[in-house]
Design an enzyme around this catalytic site. Sequence first.
Site, short mmCIF file in Angstrom:
data_model
loop_
_atom_site.label_atom_id
_atom_site.label_comp_id
_atom_site.label_asym_id
_atom_site.label_seq_id
_atom_site.Cartn_x
_atom_site.Cartn_y
_atom_site.Cartn_z
N ARG A 170 5.63 -13.19 9.55
CA ARG A 170 6.23 -11.90 9.27
C ARG A 170 7.50 -11.70 10.10
O ARG A 170 7.75 -12.44 11.06
CB ARG A 170 5.23 -10.76 9.53
CG ARG A 170 4.85 -10.59 10.98
CD ARG A 170 3.70 -9.60 11.13
NE ARG A 170 4.02 -8.33 10.49
CZ ARG A 170 3.13 -7.35 10.32
NH1 ARG A 170 1.87 -7.52 10.72
NH2 ARG A 170 3.48 -6.21 9.77
N GLU A 227 0.86 -1.18 0.00
CA GLU A 227 0.00 0.00 0.00
C GLU A 227 0.91 1.23 0.00
O GLU A 227 1.78 1.35 0.86
CB GLU A 227 -0.88 0.02 1.24
CG GLU A 227 -1.86 -1.12 1.35
CD GLU A 227 -2.65 -1.07 2.65
OE1 GLU A 227 -3.51 -0.17 2.79
OE2 GLU A 227 -2.37 -1.89 3.54
N LYS A 273 3.27 2.65 11.26
CA LYS A 273 3.36 3.94 10.59
C LYS A 273 2.97 5.08 11.53
O LYS A 273 3.57 6.16 11.49
CB LYS A 273 2.47 3.93 9.35
CG LYS A 273 2.96 2.98 8.27
CD LYS A 273 1.90 2.74 7.21
CE LYS A 273 2.36 1.66 6.23
NZ LYS A 273 1.30 1.22 5.32
#
Length: 661
Positions: free
Chosen positions: A353, A127, A363
């Site tokens: 992950r 994204e 973020k």
Amino acid sequence: MADTVTDATAKLQLGDAAGDVPASAPAADPNAPKLQLDEETGEWVSKGELKKRLAKRAKKKATEANKVAKDAAAGAGGAPKPTKKPAAPKAEEVAVVDTEAMFKQGFLAEVYNERPVKPVYTRFPPEPNGFLHIGHSKAIAINFGFARYHGGECYLRFDDTNPEAEEEVYFESIKEMVEWLGFKPYKITYSSDNFDKLYELAEKLIGLGKAYVCHCGDEEIKLQRGGEKGTSPRFRCEHADQSVEVNLKKFRDMRDGVYKPREAFLRMKMDITSGNTMMWDLAAYRVLDKPHHRTGDKWKIYPTYDFTHCLCDSFEGITHSLCTTEFFLSRTSYEWLNQQLVEFQPMQREYGRLSISGSVLSKRKLKELVEKKFVRGWDDPRLHTLIGVRRRGVPPGAILEFVNELGVTTSTSIIQLSRFEQTIRRYLERTVPRLMLVLDPIPVVIEDADDFEGTELEVPFSPKDEAMGKHKIKFSKTVYIDRSDFREVDSKDYFRLAPGKSVGLLNAPFPITATSFTKDEATGLVTEVRATFDRTNKKPKTFIQWVPAESAGSRKCEVRLYNPLFKSENPASAEGGYLNDINPESEIIFPNAMVESGIEEVKRRAPWPEAAGEDKIGKGGPESVRFQAMRVAYFALDSDSTDDKLVFNRIVSLKEDVGKR
């Protein structure tokens, strides 16, 4: 004179131990002493001196161990059996990592065996609403590497379905990071490329009775999904019973701007009774009052990730859709939607992950650190954004080795920062040149060095790799040593420079003996040391690094030593929040450091090493200028550098710091 210098420097031929410094003369004397690193003190000493020190420490350690054993025996009624810990391999003994190993065995090999098709097509679908972080390096390495290993191709597809959060700077940075890691996308595509096709399929889904326009708010939807604790029965809202005609009209009204954001959205009619939350009538389209960076004002509605991702995988013929385990439950909805609407069916599989402990990757938190100026910016070398890791000087090849070392499983990998740094250290040890640098220089005037002023000493960039070549250092009467290498008052356990004591200068013609020093009365700091050559041919007990005067080519520079940004392993759990866990010594600056003239050739020949996306001379930013500063650390040139001022970042220390998490 040249022959005299060669004969003298040949006597200081250096050894080939881990982290060794280069030989000091073109011609090696087979009878010359070998220097080895005393890892406990950081000093270069003769083989005999190191042997004495190690024997003394071993004796002390054995004495302490015997005492512990006796105490344990006294308390337990018997002596415990000693255990022998296997020695760790030296850095140079560790084989170069095969960066394709993770595709040959384990999880990814099993994934391919489930669908052994040719050609393979994968995709990396970020994204574009933020900068990539270290966790994304694993996703990049897996998706691009998996396709390449099986002779296929990998798309870079931007999932640009939320114009409210997307900025051009993120698109450009993502492309740069993929290339920096050494991968070239088969094609760069955008989910927005398919907006027309996705809209048509949304109407098709409505026509199949598998989607409806809903007007419910957040609280109503929460009740439909079982309430706050999920204990009440789940049910569909009344809008699910609308006719196909009503739903089509309302959906077209959404498209035409009749509804404002949050007044209506298209939901997929899935299986509200399923035990899988990702089948509870997910949103497919929503109204957003924001122009898109590629389609402008054409659209008032935008597809969601859950509607877009799987269909774009089908459009692009993705054979293996590889994603992290957070999307495991989404596999069911992914397959459900594709089966309703498209013929080609990709296969989704999920891997664990990657995260680094003692760091933050969200973020929101990274943005707060930047905006409140706890760090220099999104590319601050203390952050684990990929642009920050790159600016620090970490080579892309070291990151790929790190990912491969960890392997790929379905378990989430939360790796200690020290393990990441150890991989970087091992990679740099075998790939970068060596130079001399002093962090806090003080001048040493060698009073009887007039005859050696301007003499050139030829020094190899690496004692292990002749291909790195050599460079020349001009000797000067005034040299600079690190303040930590001089002590005003000598002691038996101190082996560096002190009044009346001799010490070797790496690569220099002779050892030196300090004769006097001067101090600044206001600060109490030593401002100059006077010395003479020790020409007795007596072997010095240790050697220190030094740099010549600026007139001989040395450069003043600023050096930034970076430590972990946070004090704890889990900043998020710190009392008062992660901002209260900031390490006040995460950046230590030495504004007046000096580096020897060899840095100019290292700059000209960068990148060091030539690997991944830095595979050609000149193909790399300032961070590709890397070197080992002997006895200090590994460094890279910072982007703040100018022609007049060099700035270096510490990549990692020469060895893991004692007590460092």
